[in-house]
Design a protein around this motif. Structure first.
Motif, mmCIF file in Angstrom:
data_model
loop_
_atom_site.group_PDB
_atom_site.id
_atom_site.type_symbol
_atom_site.label_atom_id
_atom_site.label_comp_id
_atom_site.label_asym_id
_atom_site.label_seq_id
_atom_site.Cartn_x
_atom_site.Cartn_y
_atom_site.Cartn_z
ATOM 1 N N ARG A 279 0.863 -1.121 -0.047
ATOM 2 C CA ARG A 279 0.200 -0.066 0.239
ATOM 3 C C ARG A 279 0.850 1.407 -0.159
ATOM 4 N NH1 ARG A 279 -1.694 -4.294 1.625
ATOM 5 N NH2 ARG A 279 -4.188 -4.967 1.190
ATOM 6 N N ASN A 280 2.114 0.956 -0.624
ATOM 7 C CA ASN A 280 2.941 2.065 -1.020
ATOM 8 C C ASN A 280 3.637 2.903 0.451
ATOM 9 O OD1 ASN A 280 2.789 1.873 -3.677
ATOM 10 N ND2 ASN A 280 0.529 2.903 -3.502
ATOM 11 N N LYS A 281 3.711 2.100 1.424
ATOM 12 C CA LYS A 281 4.187 2.812 2.577
ATOM 13 C C LYS A 281 5.943 2.498 2.201
ATOM 14 C CE LYS A 281 0.761 3.637 5.227
ATOM 15 N NZ LYS A 281 0.309 5.138 5.544
ATOM 16 N N PRO A 282 6.483 3.710 2.675
ATOM 17 C CA PRO A 282 8.106 3.409 2.732
ATOM 18 C C PRO A 282 8.566 2.332 3.427
ATOM 19 C CG PRO A 282 7.556 5.134 3.918
ATOM 20 C CD PRO A 282 6.408 4.699 3.596
ATOM 21 N N THR A 283 9.942 1.535 2.719
ATOM 22 C CA THR A 283 10.554 0.610 3.358
ATOM 23 C C THR A 283 11.955 0.727 3.072
ATOM 24 O OG1 THR A 283 10.574 -1.776 3.953
ATOM 25 C CG2 THR A 283 9.938 -1.053 1.555
ATOM 26 N N THR A 284 13.088 0.120 4.121
ATOM 27 C CA THR A 284 14.010 0.001 3.534
ATOM 28 C C THR A 284 14.442 -1.459 3.660
ATOM 29 O OG1 THR A 284 14.602 -0.191 6.031
ATOM 30 C CG2 THR A 284 14.715 2.047 4.977
ATOM 31 N N LEU A 285 13.747 -2.365 3.353
ATOM 32 C CA LEU A 285 13.915 -3.755 3.230
ATOM 33 C C LEU A 285 13.554 -4.193 1.977
ATOM 34 C CD1 LEU A 285 11.946 -4.727 6.469
ATOM 35 C CD2 LEU A 285 14.285 -4.378 6.260
ATOM 36 N N GLU A 286 14.117 -5.482 1.449
ATOM 37 C CA GLU A 286 13.764 -6.365 0.421
ATOM 38 C C GLU A 286 13.385 -7.544 0.844
ATOM 39 O OE1 GLU A 286 17.233 -6.655 -2.143
ATOM 40 O OE2 GLU A 286 18.229 -7.957 -0.909
ATOM 41 N N VAL A 287 12.592 -8.203 -0.167
ATOM 42 C CA VAL A 287 11.900 -9.436 0.225
ATOM 43 C C VAL A 287 12.572 -10.485 -0.432
ATOM 44 C CG1 VAL A 287 9.780 -10.341 0.725
ATOM 45 C CG2 VAL A 287 10.045 -8.087 0.902
ATOM 46 N N VAL A 288 13.377 -11.455 0.243
ATOM 47 C CA VAL A 288 13.680 -12.937 -0.747
ATOM 48 C C VAL A 288 12.897 -13.894 -0.252
ATOM 49 C CG1 VAL A 288 15.698 -11.753 -1.065
ATOM 50 C CG2 VAL A 288 15.400 -13.229 0.857
ATOM 51 N N VAL A 289 12.636 -15.079 -1.014
ATOM 52 C CA VAL A 289 12.053 -16.284 -0.706
ATOM 53 C C VAL A 289 12.819 -17.499 -1.364
ATOM 54 C CG1 VAL A 289 9.531 -15.511 -0.622
ATOM 55 C CG2 VAL A 289 10.692 -16.214 -2.938
ATOM 56 N N ASP A 290 12.779 -18.821 -0.666
ATOM 57 C CA ASP A 290 13.413 -19.776 -1.119
ATOM 58 C C ASP A 290 13.303 -20.156 -2.618
ATOM 59 O OD1 ASP A 290 11.695 -22.739 0.013
ATOM 60 O OD2 ASP A 290 11.082 -20.691 0.372
ATOM 61 N N THR A 291 12.075 -20.348 -2.880
ATOM 62 C CA THR A 291 11.523 -20.564 -4.331
ATOM 63 C C THR A 291 10.370 -19.795 -4.706
ATOM 64 O OG1 THR A 291 10.395 -22.721 -3.529
ATOM 65 C CG2 THR A 291 12.747 -22.741 -4.599
ATOM 66 N N TRP A 292 9.914 -19.581 -5.808
ATOM 67 C CA TRP A 292 8.740 -19.031 -6.434
ATOM 68 C C TRP A 292 7.945 -19.786 -7.390
ATOM 69 C CZ3 TRP A 292 5.984 -15.473 -4.163
ATOM 70 C CH2 TRP A 292 4.925 -14.800 -4.993
ATOM 71 N N PRO A 293 6.719 -20.127 -7.158
ATOM 72 C CA PRO A 293 5.854 -19.272 -6.237
ATOM 73 C C PRO A 293 5.569 -19.965 -5.270
ATOM 74 C CG PRO A 293 4.464 -20.158 -8.043
ATOM 75 C CD PRO A 293 6.141 -20.476 -8.477
ATOM 76 N N ASP A 294 5.911 -21.333 -5.054
ATOM 77 C CA ASP A 294 5.726 -22.139 -3.927
ATOM 78 C C ASP A 294 6.817 -22.014 -2.875
ATOM 79 O OD1 ASP A 294 3.146 -23.288 -4.947
ATOM 80 O OD2 ASP A 294 4.531 -24.558 -6.285
ATOM 81 N N PHE A 295 6.690 -20.864 -2.124
ATOM 82 C CA PHE A 295 7.873 -20.683 -1.252
ATOM 83 C C PHE A 295 7.777 -21.059 0.423
ATOM 84 C CE2 PHE A 295 4.897 -16.992 -0.901
ATOM 85 C CZ PHE A 295 4.893 -17.027 0.735
ATOM 86 N N LYS A 296 8.664 -21.545 0.733
ATOM 87 C CA LYS A 296 8.597 -22.027 2.509
ATOM 88 C C LYS A 296 8.891 -20.960 3.405
ATOM 89 C CE LYS A 296 6.376 -25.958 1.029
ATOM 90 N NZ LYS A 296 4.954 -26.214 1.471
#
Length: 279
Positions: free
Chosen positions: A35-52
């Motif tokens: 919802r367009n709130k500012p962030t200093t983080l990035e998001v990583v997952v193990d796999t996509w789209p079926d991440f754990k």
């Protein structure tokens, strides 16, 4: 390992919503980011789209990162995959200066201690907390508020940053000041002011959508201000479609009773914690 971007972040939010309440912290982060709130983080997952496993970590491209306390958070559905990401895929930069992994499942404490120790990184449990949440606004018990008090309820502004920083248990320094400035500028807040318009009691919302920093000046306590602020903020968040939850430190019995008495609930099988590394 994959870094998620706009459309993928929206999909991930829907997945994590199915894992509430344990996923509240990462879900709250995604709710704000989407919802367009500012962030200093990035998001990583193990796999996509079926991440754990999903991990939020400082974004090396963000210029504001050095001004704030470095923080990491994650949600894991598979401890084996979590271990692999932490040990083999460098999902977390263990060599950085002091950082926190916040809101983690306390059952993962042995894994984090083992991984950090093998890398020669010191660690400690910063705080252990209860996760309290309000799944439905119908559960909220609303205190009576007379018109005089209601007229004194408003939002914090940037002139109040220093006051909040000085009274925040984890603030008092430049990083705390910058964090609070960001929260007041970009996220909901609520306060009760005195006759001169100065805040005497307040509550903020963190960038992961949890309510926090609830505080009343000592000379104004015992008047029920905290109940009014929590219920007011909870109603507002529900109306805006935001998650309504908070973390309460285990030794803070007063706040725990306050939220429970207002209708918040808890999964007693779950404990969350903040761990500090390289302190």
């Amino acid at each position: 390992m994959k870094v998620l971007h706009t459309a993928e972040l929206q999909i991930a939010e829907g997945v994590l919503q199915k894992h509430l309440p344990k996923s509240y912290k990462v879900y709250g982060f995604l709710h704000g980011i989407n919802r367009n709130k500012p962030t200093t983080l990035e998001v990583v997952v193990d796999t996509w789209p079926d991440f754990k496993v999903v991990i939020f970590r400082p974004d090396p491209r963000n210029r504001q990162v050095p001004q704030l306390k470095k923080k990491v958070t994650y949600y894991s559905m598979d401890e084996h995959i979590l271990r692999k990401m932490l040990t083999e895929e460098d999902a977390v930069d263990w060599t950085t200066t002091s950082f926190l992994i916040g809101g983690l499942d306390f059952s993962h404490a042995p894994l984090l201690k083992e991984v950090s120790s093998k890398r020669g990184v010191n660690n400690r449990c910063f705080t252990l907390v209860h996760l309290l949440y309000l799944p439905d606004s119908s559960h909220l018990l609303t205190p009576n508020v007379d018109s005089g008090l209601e007229s004194r309820i408003s939002s914090l502004n940037l002139s109040h940053v220093d006051l909040v920083n000085k009274t925040w248990k984890f603030g008092g320094d430049e990083q705390g000041y910058n964090n609070i400035k960001n929260l007041i500028s970009n996220f909901p807040s609520c306060c009760i002011s005195d006759g001169q318009g100065q805040p005497v009691s307040w509550i903020l919302v963190y960038d992961y959508c949890a309510m926090g920093m609830l505080y009343t000046l000592p000379e104004h306590r015992g008047k029920g201000y905290a109940k009014v602020l929590v219920s007011t903020m909870a109603r507002r968040l529900h109306a805006e479609g935001c998650p309504v939850y908070c973390f309460i430190e285990e030794d803070n019995e007063v706040s725990y009773r306050l939220f429970k008495n207002l209708g918040f609930t808890e999964d007693h099988s779950y404990r969350a914690a903040w761990f500090e590394f390289n302190f």
